[in-house]
Design a protein around this motif. Sequence first.
Motif, PDB file in Angstrom:
ATOM      1  N   GLY A 297       0.874  -1.062   0.423  1.00 34.66           N
ATOM      2  CA  GLY A 297      -0.138  -0.227  -0.079  1.00 34.66           C
ATOM      3  C   GLY A 297       1.078   1.956   0.360  1.00 34.66           C
ATOM      4  N   ARG A 298       2.353   0.847  -0.558  1.00 34.69           N
ATOM      5  CA  ARG A 298       2.814   2.347  -1.037  1.00 34.69           C
ATOM      6  C   ARG A 298       2.551   2.831  -1.577  1.00 34.69           C
ATOM      7  N   LEU A 299       2.258   2.979  -3.043  1.00 30.04           N
ATOM      8  CA  LEU A 299       2.278   3.404  -3.949  1.00 30.04           C
ATOM      9  C   LEU A 299       1.094   5.141  -4.685  1.00 30.04           C
ATOM     10  N   ILE A 300       1.967   5.676  -4.601  1.00 29.48           N
ATOM     11  CA  ILE A 300       0.978   7.054  -4.574  1.00 29.48           C
ATOM     12  C   ILE A 300       1.189   7.271  -6.565  1.00 29.48           C
ATOM     13  N   LEU A 301      -0.351   7.232  -6.753  1.00 28.69           N
ATOM     14  CA  LEU A 301       0.104   7.370  -8.572  1.00 28.69           C
ATOM     15  C   LEU A 301      -0.019   9.042  -8.850  1.00 28.69           C
ATOM     16  N   GLY A 302       0.913   9.634  -9.184  1.00 32.03           N
ATOM     17  CA  GLY A 302       0.922  10.364  -9.594  1.00 32.03           C
ATOM     18  C   GLY A 302       0.886  10.943 -10.874  1.00 32.03           C
ATOM     19  N   VAL A 303       0.116  11.322 -11.560  1.00 29.79           N
ATOM     20  CA  VAL A 303      -0.395  11.109 -13.241  1.00 29.79           C
ATOM     21  C   VAL A 303      -1.234  12.429 -14.262  1.00 29.79           C
TER      22      VAL A 303
ATOM     23  N   PRO B 270      -5.074   2.754  -5.400  1.00 31.51           N
ATOM     24  CA  PRO B 270      -3.915   4.055  -4.518  1.00 31.51           C
ATOM     25  C   PRO B 270      -4.036   5.285  -4.276  1.00 31.51           C
ATOM     26  N   PRO B 271      -4.107   6.187  -3.521  1.00 33.47           N
ATOM     27  CA  PRO B 271      -4.118   7.391  -3.926  1.00 33.47           C
ATOM     28  C   PRO B 271      -4.055   8.355  -5.620  1.00 33.47           C
ATOM     29  N   VAL B 272      -4.154   9.063  -5.766  1.00 34.83           N
ATOM     30  CA  VAL B 272      -4.027   9.515  -6.913  1.00 34.83           C
ATOM     31  C   VAL B 272      -3.937  10.727  -7.130  1.00 34.83           C
ATOM     32  N   TRP B 273      -2.388  11.452  -7.908  1.00 34.60           N
ATOM     33  CA  TRP B 273      -2.469  13.090  -7.476  1.00 34.60           C
ATOM     34  C   TRP B 273      -2.562  13.677  -8.975  1.00 34.60           C
ATOM     35  N   VAL B 274      -2.663  14.395  -9.397  1.00 36.06           N
ATOM     36  CA  VAL B 274      -3.552  15.078 -11.010  1.00 36.06           C
ATOM     37  C   VAL B 274      -2.808  16.138 -10.995  1.00 36.06           C
ATOM     38  N   GLY B 275      -1.683  16.060 -11.891  1.00 40.47           N
ATOM     39  CA  GLY B 275      -0.846  16.873 -12.830  1.00 40.47           C
ATOM     40  C   GLY B 275      -1.097  18.030 -13.215  1.00 40.47           C
TER      41      GLY B 275
ATOM     42  N   GLY C  11      -9.127  12.620  -8.989  1.00 42.47           N
ATOM     43  CA  GLY C  11      -8.204  12.411  -7.567  1.00 42.47           C
ATOM     44  C   GLY C  11      -8.256  12.784  -6.468  1.00 42.47           C
ATOM     45  N   ASP C  12      -7.557  12.290  -5.520  1.00 44.82           N
ATOM     46  CA  ASP C  12      -7.002  12.628  -4.266  1.00 44.82           C
ATOM     47  C   ASP C  12      -6.077  13.589  -3.794  1.00 44.82           C
ATOM     48  N   GLY C  13      -5.627  14.167  -4.474  1.00 48.31           N
ATOM     49  CA  GLY C  13      -4.374  15.045  -4.387  1.00 48.31           C
ATOM     50  C   GLY C  13      -4.316  16.132  -5.842  1.00 48.31           C
ATOM     51  N   TRP C  14      -3.542  16.903  -5.215  1.00 46.94           N
ATOM     52  CA  TRP C  14      -2.762  18.159  -6.878  1.00 46.94           C
ATOM     53  C   TRP C  14      -1.530  17.884  -6.528  1.00 46.94           C
ATOM     54  N   TYR C  15      -0.701  17.262  -7.923  1.00 43.23           N
ATOM     55  CA  TYR C  15       0.685  17.777  -7.542  1.00 43.23           C
ATOM     56  C   TYR C  15       1.178  19.272  -8.623  1.00 43.23           C
ATOM     57  N   GLY C  16       1.743  19.729  -7.887  1.00 44.88           N
ATOM     58  CA  GLY C  16       2.486  20.723  -8.971  1.00 44.88           C
ATOM     59  C   GLY C  16       4.135  20.406  -9.476  1.00 44.88           C
TER      60      GLY C  16
ATOM     61  N   LEU D 158      -8.091  16.760  -0.127  1.00 42.51           N
ATOM     62  CA  LEU D 158      -7.179  17.081  -1.374  1.00 42.51           C
ATOM     63  C   LEU D 158      -5.819  17.392  -0.497  1.00 42.51           C
ATOM     64  N   VAL D 159      -4.849  16.500  -0.592  1.00 47.68           N
ATOM     65  CA  VAL D 159      -3.605  16.799  -0.860  1.00 47.68           C
ATOM     66  C   VAL D 159      -2.890  17.690  -1.749  1.00 47.68           C
ATOM     67  N   LEU D 160      -2.336  18.659  -1.383  1.00 52.52           N
ATOM     68  CA  LEU D 160      -1.723  19.278  -2.335  1.00 52.52           C
ATOM     69  C   LEU D 160       0.156  19.385  -2.357  1.00 52.52           C
ATOM     70  N   ALA D 161       0.851  18.746  -3.365  1.00 51.42           N
ATOM     71  CA  ALA D 161       1.892  18.293  -3.492  1.00 51.42           C
ATOM     72  C   ALA D 161       2.881  19.070  -4.575  1.00 51.42           C
ATOM     73  N   SER D 162       3.979  19.226  -4.352  1.00 49.00           N
ATOM     74  CA  SER D 162       4.227  19.362  -5.786  1.00 49.00           C
ATOM     75  C   SER D 162       6.887  18.949  -5.288  1.00 49.00           C
ATOM     76  N   ALA D 163       6.787  19.201  -6.995  1.00 47.74           N
ATOM     77  CA  ALA D 163       8.269  18.754  -6.993  1.00 47.74           C
ATOM     78  C   ALA D 163       9.146  20.132  -6.826  1.00 47.74           C
ATOM     79  N   ALA D 164      10.700  20.000  -6.550  1.00 48.20           N
ATOM     80  CA  ALA D 164      10.825  21.758  -6.676  1.00 48.20           C
ATOM     81  C   ALA D 164      12.167  21.133  -6.913  1.00 48.20           C
ATOM     82  N   PHE D 165      13.137  21.913  -7.662  1.00 46.16           N
ATOM     83  CA  PHE D 165      14.437  21.480  -7.642  1.00 46.16           C
ATOM     84  C   PHE D 165      15.041  22.183  -6.461  1.00 46.16           C
ATOM     85  N   LEU D 166      16.668  21.452  -6.647  1.00 48.00           N
ATOM     86  CA  LEU D 166      17.524  21.544  -5.165  1.00 48.00           C
ATOM     87  C   LEU D 166      18.619  21.499  -5.243  1.00 48.00           C
ATOM     88  N   THR D 167      19.714  21.863  -5.304  1.00 50.34           N
ATOM     89  CA  THR D 167      20.853  21.967  -5.303  1.00 50.34           C
ATOM     90  C   THR D 167      21.870  22.310  -4.223  1.00 50.34           C
ATOM     91  N   PRO D 168      21.905  21.635  -3.697  1.00 47.71           N
ATOM     92  CA  PRO D 168      22.726  22.104  -1.867  1.00 47.71           C
ATOM     93  C   PRO D 168      23.937  22.965  -2.518  1.00 47.71           C
TER      94      PRO D 168
END
Length: 293
Positions: free
Chosen positions: A97-103, A166-171, A185-190, A217-227
């Motif tokens: 049960g660990r899958l999150i389907l970002g689509v 599985p929860p679905v995060w829609v982009g 969806g179960d969430g938004w994915y930015g 709804l879950v709100l989630a997003s990807a972000a770039f990072l260079t430490p």
Amino acid sequence: MPLRLGVSLQPRWPLDDGASVLRAARHAEDLGFDHVAVGNRLLDSGFGLDTDPLVLLSAVAGATTRLRLLTSVLVAPYYPALVLANQAATLDVISGGRLILGVGTGWNPDEFAALGVSARERGARTDDHLAAAKALWTRRPADFDGPFTTLRQAHLGVPPVTVGGPPVWVGGTSDAALRRVLRLGDGWYGSGADAAEVTSVRGRLRDLAEAEDVDRLVLASAAFLTPPGVPAVAPLPGRPLGGAAPTVESVVDDLGRLAEAGLSACTLWLPVAAEQVEKAMEWVAAQVAPRLA
């Protein structure tokens, strides 16, 4: 609740025999990250890891025990609805049960052409495939009538272990994408969202929702990072977390603003050389994550 941080296994991993990717995933789990993410490309992009996300995340599932597994993002029109439903349900079962389907709907005209799928139909196909998959995950037998999928008394080969699938995060940020979030969806994915965009998306979802409960709804997003001290090997689109010369303080401030705006999960893309990824993850885990608690 603190902002949950994940790590993308892109963009610069060599696939080799898969050992380096799995080692990175196990290290992310040991460091306490919430999830790892894999994107969806079928043709060589020249950008990094061009793999099928469901296949690669199945290997990651076997190499880890707690880490959540995010497709970031799976292009729903590429997969017939029945195939998508069964593959996702299989991974949901074997991962516990660990899958999150970002689509998403996809964008690459070369890949659509190679598949013989009209890019102009990508939105309609995404709606059709997600709705049919949800029918298969929630009903046995399932009937479904859509423009691209018809099901009659269908029993999915592998029922998901997660109730409802599985929860679905829609982009996406268009009105059509946000309506898709509300319907399917179960969430938004930015992608690369700042606090202002997250606030805007929340408001637009409420405006479009009518009687729908947006707070679910879950709100989630990807972000770039260079430490700091870890050179980037790819140009970063837009403003990265912490700015052009990130410090602990600037990264924590950016993530704190995202959390205040309503973001609950952030996937960190670390565009560094493969041999530097573990060092970059360790910096986040030691310097940033404790200050977000």
